[in-house]
Design a protein around this motif. Structure first.
Motif, PDB file in Angstrom:
ATOM      1  N   ALA A 193       0.774  -1.225  -0.021  1.00  0.00           N
ATOM      2  CA  ALA A 193       0.224   0.236  -0.026  1.00  0.00           C
ATOM      3  C   ALA A 193       0.948   1.115   0.103  1.00  0.00           C
ATOM      4  CB  ALA A 193      -0.848   0.213   1.282  1.00  0.00           C
ATOM      5  N   ASP A 194       2.124   1.366   0.697  1.00  0.00           N
ATOM      6  CA  ASP A 194       2.665   2.343   0.697  1.00  0.00           C
ATOM      7  C   ASP A 194       3.585   2.676  -0.542  1.00  0.00           C
ATOM      8  OD1 ASP A 194       2.354   2.645   3.648  1.00  0.00           O
ATOM      9  OD2 ASP A 194       4.078   1.936   4.230  1.00  0.00           O
ATOM     10  N   LYS A 195       3.877   1.655  -1.213  1.00  0.00           N
ATOM     11  CA  LYS A 195       4.467   1.599  -2.486  1.00  0.00           C
ATOM     12  C   LYS A 195       3.414   2.653  -3.518  1.00  0.00           C
ATOM     13  CE  LYS A 195       7.618  -1.903  -3.308  1.00  0.00           C
ATOM     14  NZ  LYS A 195       7.480  -3.358  -3.550  1.00  0.00           N
ATOM     15  N   THR A 196       2.137   2.280  -3.653  1.00  0.00           N
ATOM     16  CA  THR A 196       1.348   2.597  -4.304  1.00  0.00           C
ATOM     17  C   THR A 196       1.040   4.078  -3.971  1.00  0.00           C
ATOM     18  OG1 THR A 196       0.250   0.396  -4.305  1.00  0.00           O
ATOM     19  CG2 THR A 196      -1.232   2.042  -5.444  1.00  0.00           C
ATOM     20  N   LEU A 197       0.985   4.363  -2.733  1.00  0.00           N
ATOM     21  CA  LEU A 197       0.555   5.663  -2.469  1.00  0.00           C
ATOM     22  C   LEU A 197       1.677   6.774  -2.644  1.00  0.00           C
ATOM     23  CD1 LEU A 197      -0.686   5.794   1.467  1.00  0.00           C
ATOM     24  CD2 LEU A 197      -1.705   6.899  -0.544  1.00  0.00           C
ATOM     25  N   ASP A 198       3.064   6.328  -2.776  1.00  0.00           N
ATOM     26  CA  ASP A 198       4.132   7.014  -3.094  1.00  0.00           C
ATOM     27  C   ASP A 198       4.156   7.302  -4.567  1.00  0.00           C
ATOM     28  OD1 ASP A 198       5.033   7.089  -0.563  1.00  0.00           O
ATOM     29  OD2 ASP A 198       6.652   5.536  -0.754  1.00  0.00           O
ATOM     30  N   LYS A 199       3.298   6.556  -5.188  1.00  0.00           N
ATOM     31  CA  LYS A 199       3.316   6.865  -6.801  1.00  0.00           C
ATOM     32  C   LYS A 199       2.856   7.955  -7.310  1.00  0.00           C
ATOM     33  CE  LYS A 199       1.525   3.250  -9.670  1.00  0.00           C
ATOM     34  NZ  LYS A 199       1.407   2.128  -9.804  1.00  0.00           N
ATOM     35  N   TYR A 200       2.055   8.802  -6.355  1.00  0.00           N
ATOM     36  CA  TYR A 200       1.158   9.659  -7.006  1.00  0.00           C
ATOM     37  C   TYR A 200       1.598  11.117  -6.419  1.00  0.00           C
ATOM     38  CZ  TYR A 200      -1.425   6.404  -9.428  1.00  0.00           C
ATOM     39  OH  TYR A 200      -1.724   5.011 -10.585  1.00  0.00           O
ATOM     40  N   GLU A 201       1.830  12.124  -6.870  1.00  0.00           N
ATOM     41  CA  GLU A 201       2.127  13.353  -6.133  1.00  0.00           C
ATOM     42  C   GLU A 201       0.895  13.843  -5.357  1.00  0.00           C
ATOM     43  OE1 GLU A 201       3.702  16.641  -8.344  1.00  0.00           O
ATOM     44  OE2 GLU A 201       5.416  15.133  -9.047  1.00  0.00           O
ATOM     45  N   ASP A 202      -0.481  14.012  -6.101  1.00  0.00           N
ATOM     46  CA  ASP A 202      -1.467  14.328  -5.619  1.00  0.00           C
ATOM     47  C   ASP A 202      -2.240  13.040  -4.757  1.00  0.00           C
ATOM     48  OD1 ASP A 202      -4.039  15.127  -4.616  1.00  0.00           O
ATOM     49  OD2 ASP A 202      -4.554  16.487  -6.389  1.00  0.00           O
ATOM     50  N   PRO A 203      -2.279  12.921  -3.614  1.00  0.00           N
ATOM     51  CA  PRO A 203      -2.777  11.732  -2.994  1.00  0.00           C
ATOM     52  C   PRO A 203      -4.321  11.351  -3.485  1.00  0.00           C
ATOM     53  CG  PRO A 203      -2.536  13.412  -1.338  1.00  0.00           C
ATOM     54  CD  PRO A 203      -1.705  13.936  -2.721  1.00  0.00           C
ATOM     55  N   ARG A 204      -4.984  12.497  -4.040  1.00  0.00           N
ATOM     56  CA  ARG A 204      -6.397  12.180  -4.432  1.00  0.00           C
ATOM     57  C   ARG A 204      -6.368  11.319  -5.500  1.00  0.00           C
ATOM     58  NH1 ARG A 204      -8.446  18.070  -3.637  1.00  0.00           N
ATOM     59  NH2 ARG A 204      -6.489  18.660  -4.781  1.00  0.00           N
ATOM     60  N   GLN A 205      -5.242  11.325  -6.402  1.00  0.00           N
ATOM     61  CA  GLN A 205      -5.250  10.364  -7.685  1.00  0.00           C
ATOM     62  C   GLN A 205      -5.322   8.928  -7.026  1.00  0.00           C
ATOM     63  OE1 GLN A 205      -1.857  12.583  -9.363  1.00  0.00           O
ATOM     64  NE2 GLN A 205      -2.837  11.918 -11.322  1.00  0.00           N
ATOM     65  N   THR A 206      -4.368   8.756  -5.928  1.00  0.00           N
ATOM     66  CA  THR A 206      -4.496   7.397  -5.692  1.00  0.00           C
ATOM     67  C   THR A 206      -5.940   6.844  -5.226  1.00  0.00           C
ATOM     68  OG1 THR A 206      -2.529   8.244  -4.352  1.00  0.00           O
ATOM     69  CG2 THR A 206      -3.308   5.855  -3.789  1.00  0.00           C
ATOM     70  N   LEU A 207      -6.695   7.696  -4.879  1.00  0.00           N
ATOM     71  CA  LEU A 207      -8.058   7.212  -4.600  1.00  0.00           C
ATOM     72  C   LEU A 207      -8.683   6.779  -5.794  1.00  0.00           C
ATOM     73  CD1 LEU A 207      -9.448  10.166  -1.920  1.00  0.00           C
ATOM     74  CD2 LEU A 207      -8.477   7.833  -1.519  1.00  0.00           C
ATOM     75  N   ASP A 208      -8.705   7.489  -6.816  1.00  0.00           N
ATOM     76  CA  ASP A 208      -9.258   7.074  -8.039  1.00  0.00           C
ATOM     77  C   ASP A 208      -8.583   5.685  -8.555  1.00  0.00           C
ATOM     78  OD1 ASP A 208     -11.121   9.275  -7.972  1.00  0.00           O
ATOM     79  OD2 ASP A 208      -9.748  10.534  -9.031  1.00  0.00           O
ATOM     80  N   TYR A 209      -7.465   6.043  -8.572  1.00  0.00           N
ATOM     81  CA  TYR A 209      -6.658   4.654  -9.084  1.00  0.00           C
ATOM     82  C   TYR A 209      -7.155   3.541  -8.254  1.00  0.00           C
ATOM     83  CZ  TYR A 209      -2.691   1.255  -9.005  1.00  0.00           C
ATOM     84  OH  TYR A 209      -2.013   0.289  -9.220  1.00  0.00           O
ATOM     85  N   SER A 210      -7.075   3.631  -6.716  1.00  0.00           N
ATOM     86  CA  SER A 210      -7.426   2.521  -6.125  1.00  0.00           C
ATOM     87  C   SER A 210      -8.903   2.028  -6.297  1.00  0.00           C
ATOM     88  CB  SER A 210      -7.307   2.859  -4.882  1.00  0.00           C
ATOM     89  OG  SER A 210      -7.752   1.781  -4.001  1.00  0.00           O
ATOM     90  N   TYR A 211      -9.943   2.982  -6.792  1.00  0.00           N
ATOM     91  CA  TYR A 211     -11.170   2.749  -6.767  1.00  0.00           C
ATOM     92  C   TYR A 211     -11.407   1.828  -8.032  1.00  0.00           C
ATOM     93  CZ  TYR A 211     -16.154   3.026  -7.167  1.00  0.00           C
ATOM     94  OH  TYR A 211     -17.463   2.666  -7.162  1.00  0.00           O
ATOM     95  N   GLN A 212     -10.520   2.106  -9.112  1.00  0.00           N
ATOM     96  CA  GLN A 212     -10.733   1.346 -10.339  1.00  0.00           C
ATOM     97  C   GLN A 212      -9.827   0.014 -10.073  1.00  0.00           C
ATOM     98  OE1 GLN A 212     -11.897   1.876 -13.184  1.00  0.00           O
ATOM     99  NE2 GLN A 212     -12.422   3.735 -12.314  1.00  0.00           N
ATOM    100  N   ARG A 213      -9.046  -0.387  -9.397  1.00  0.00           N
ATOM    101  CA  ARG A 213      -8.348  -1.260  -9.120  1.00  0.00           C
ATOM    102  C   ARG A 213      -9.601  -2.415  -8.128  1.00  0.00           C
ATOM    103  NH1 ARG A 213      -3.490  -2.736  -7.776  1.00  0.00           N
ATOM    104  NH2 ARG A 213      -4.619  -4.768  -7.684  1.00  0.00           N
ATOM    105  N   GLN A 214     -10.152  -1.821  -7.348  1.00  0.00           N
ATOM    106  CA  GLN A 214     -11.097  -2.384  -6.520  1.00  0.00           C
ATOM    107  C   GLN A 214     -12.081  -2.948  -7.556  1.00  0.00           C
ATOM    108  OE1 GLN A 214     -12.662   0.652  -3.470  1.00  0.00           O
ATOM    109  NE2 GLN A 214     -10.504   0.984  -3.257  1.00  0.00           N
ATOM    110  N   LEU A 215     -12.744  -2.169  -8.286  1.00  0.00           N
ATOM    111  CA  LEU A 215     -13.872  -2.692  -9.399  1.00  0.00           C
ATOM    112  C   LEU A 215     -13.476  -3.847 -10.135  1.00  0.00           C
ATOM    113  CD1 LEU A 215     -15.329   0.657 -10.509  1.00  0.00           C
ATOM    114  CD2 LEU A 215     -16.256  -0.735  -8.995  1.00  0.00           C
ATOM    115  N   GLU A 216     -11.919  -3.581 -10.684  1.00  0.00           N
ATOM    116  CA  GLU A 216     -11.401  -4.824 -11.500  1.00  0.00           C
ATOM    117  C   GLU A 216     -11.359  -6.060 -10.600  1.00  0.00           C
ATOM    118  OE1 GLU A 216      -7.667  -3.403 -12.890  1.00  0.00           O
ATOM    119  OE2 GLU A 216      -8.170  -1.603 -13.771  1.00  0.00           O
ATOM    120  N   LEU A 217     -11.004  -5.783  -9.349  1.00  0.00           N
ATOM    121  CA  LEU A 217     -10.816  -6.968  -8.553  1.00  0.00           C
ATOM    122  C   LEU A 217     -12.099  -7.836  -8.202  1.00  0.00           C
ATOM    123  CD1 LEU A 217      -8.977  -8.810  -6.966  1.00  0.00           C
ATOM    124  CD2 LEU A 217      -9.125  -7.258  -4.961  1.00  0.00           C
ATOM    125  N   LEU A 218     -13.219  -6.886  -7.939  1.00  0.00           N
ATOM    126  CA  LEU A 218     -14.579  -7.256  -7.916  1.00  0.00           C
ATOM    127  C   LEU A 218     -14.903  -8.163  -8.993  1.00  0.00           C
ATOM    128  CD1 LEU A 218     -16.961  -4.685  -6.334  1.00  0.00           C
ATOM    129  CD2 LEU A 218     -16.623  -7.185  -5.560  1.00  0.00           C
TER     130      LEU A 218
END
Lengths: 94, 282
Positions: B16-41
């Protein structure tokens, strides 16, 4: 403390009970060190059932980080080792 | 040395830490993560469907095997009825081999059912968490500046990524198990269709069935033979009577007509006797 059992979900366990769990955790660890599959599944089953007994299950809607994570009851030696290989060496808090 | 407990808790957090570090604006992480969640579902749902398919296949195979086991039991019964204990023993031996396979299949079936239930439960849990995450994500994006959002996002994100890691593992394990079982199921299917198992199980005409049929036809032949023997046994005496009876009229000057009749009758007997012989060769 919040404890996750892989594949099952999360439980809220009173901090005071963690000491007891640690004793059971040691048995699991010993089984892995000794490469004893039967001992592992027995120790895991005991540890997990203790967590389920003393803990309260978290509802699915709660988004919380777990303090501790446990392999699920069906995990083989190879499964546990693969999981441990993924994690960095940690320190026991307290 | 740290216990299993402590070491494992680091698994998902590091990722999780690695993924969080990838984006400058942490809010992007939210969108990215949400996409991943939908894919995983989606992936979990496919996983459930795959496991269900494999489970059904094993059910079909188990049904097939148990039908064959029943058939072998009947064969053993039949073999005993005609006094062939050796054949009955052979059939029962084969049945116990099948029984072993059947027990294995049943264990695999139970295993798959367990995986299926776990995945169904996991997908429900993930769905609930994804919904919770979406709400939180929108709140964070609307309410906080990038800097303020940082800590809030950390909480929400590590919570969901731990869940995703867990569910991801469950899907992976179910996939592995399903693949193994599919390979085995495929091998059994292949055996069934190649006819290699048929011999041992009696789906078609295996050797036990053939031998039983042979026994049945042999006994029919024997019955037929003895019936014929019985009729022949009464036949010759009748013709002797006829000849004997004919001898008297012969004196009356009719032996020429009587003799051919008697010889036709006599020739007929070997012809009848030849039939069971031919049947014997069958």
């Amino acid at each position: 403390m919040i404890v996750r059992i892989l594949g099952e979900g999360q439980w809220e366990v009173p901090d005071a009970a963690i000491g007891d769990l640690n004793a059971l955790d040691d048995q699991v660890e010993q089984a892995v060190t000794e490469q004893d599959e039967a001992k592992l599944s027995q120790a895991l089953a005991e540890l997990l059932s203790e967590v389920r007994t003393i803990g309260t299950a978290l509802s699915d809607e709660q988004l919380l980080d777990s303090d501790l994570i446990l392999p699920d009851v069906g995990s083989s030696l190879a499964d546990v080792e693969a999981l441990l290989a993924d994690s960095a060496e940690g320190l026991i808090p307290g | 040395m740290a216990g299993i407990f402590q070491r494992m808790s680091l698994i998902f957090r590091a990722k999780a830490d690695k993924t969080l570090d990838k984006y400058e604006d942490p809010r992007q992480t939210l969108d990215y993560s949400y996409q991943r969640q939908l894919e995983l579902l989606q992936k979990v749902r496919r996983g459930v469907a795959d496991v269900a398919t494999s489970r059904k296949r094993i059910e079909l195979q188990a049904n097939g095997l148990s039908t064959q086991a029943d058939k072998l039991t009947q064969q053993a019964q039949k073999a005993l009825e005609v006094g062939r204990e050796d054949l009955a023993r052979e059939a029962l031996t084969r049945r116990s081999g099948l029984q072993q396979q059947l027990t294995d299949l049943q264990a695999q079936h139970a295993q798959l059912q367990g995986e299926e239930e776990k995945l169904v439960r996991a997908s429900q849990r993930l769905q609930a968490k994804v919904d919770a995450f979406r709400t939180k994500k929108e709140t964070i994006k609307a309410t906080y500046s990038a800097a303020e959002a940082q800590s809030r996002i950390g909480e929400a994100f590590s919570g969901i990524s731990e869940e995703m890691g867990d569910v991801g593992l469950a899907v992976q394990r179910a996939e592995d198990k399903t693949l193994q079982l599919q390979a085995r199921a495929g091998a059994i299917d292949e055996l069934l269709s190649s006819g290699a198992l048929d011999d041992a199980t009696g789906t078609q005409k295996d050797d036990i069935t053939l031998e039983l049929e042979q026994l049945a036809s042999t006994s029919e032949v024997e019955d037929e033979l003895s019936r014929m023997k019985a009729s022949i046994g009464s036949g010759p005496s009748a013709s002797t009577q006829a000849i004997g009876g004919g001898q008297a009229p012969a004196l009356e000057g009719q032996p020429v007509q009587q003799a051919p009749a008697a010889s036709t009758d006599y020739q007929g007997q070997p012809t009848k006797a030849a039939q069971p012989n031919a049947g014997d060769l069958r």
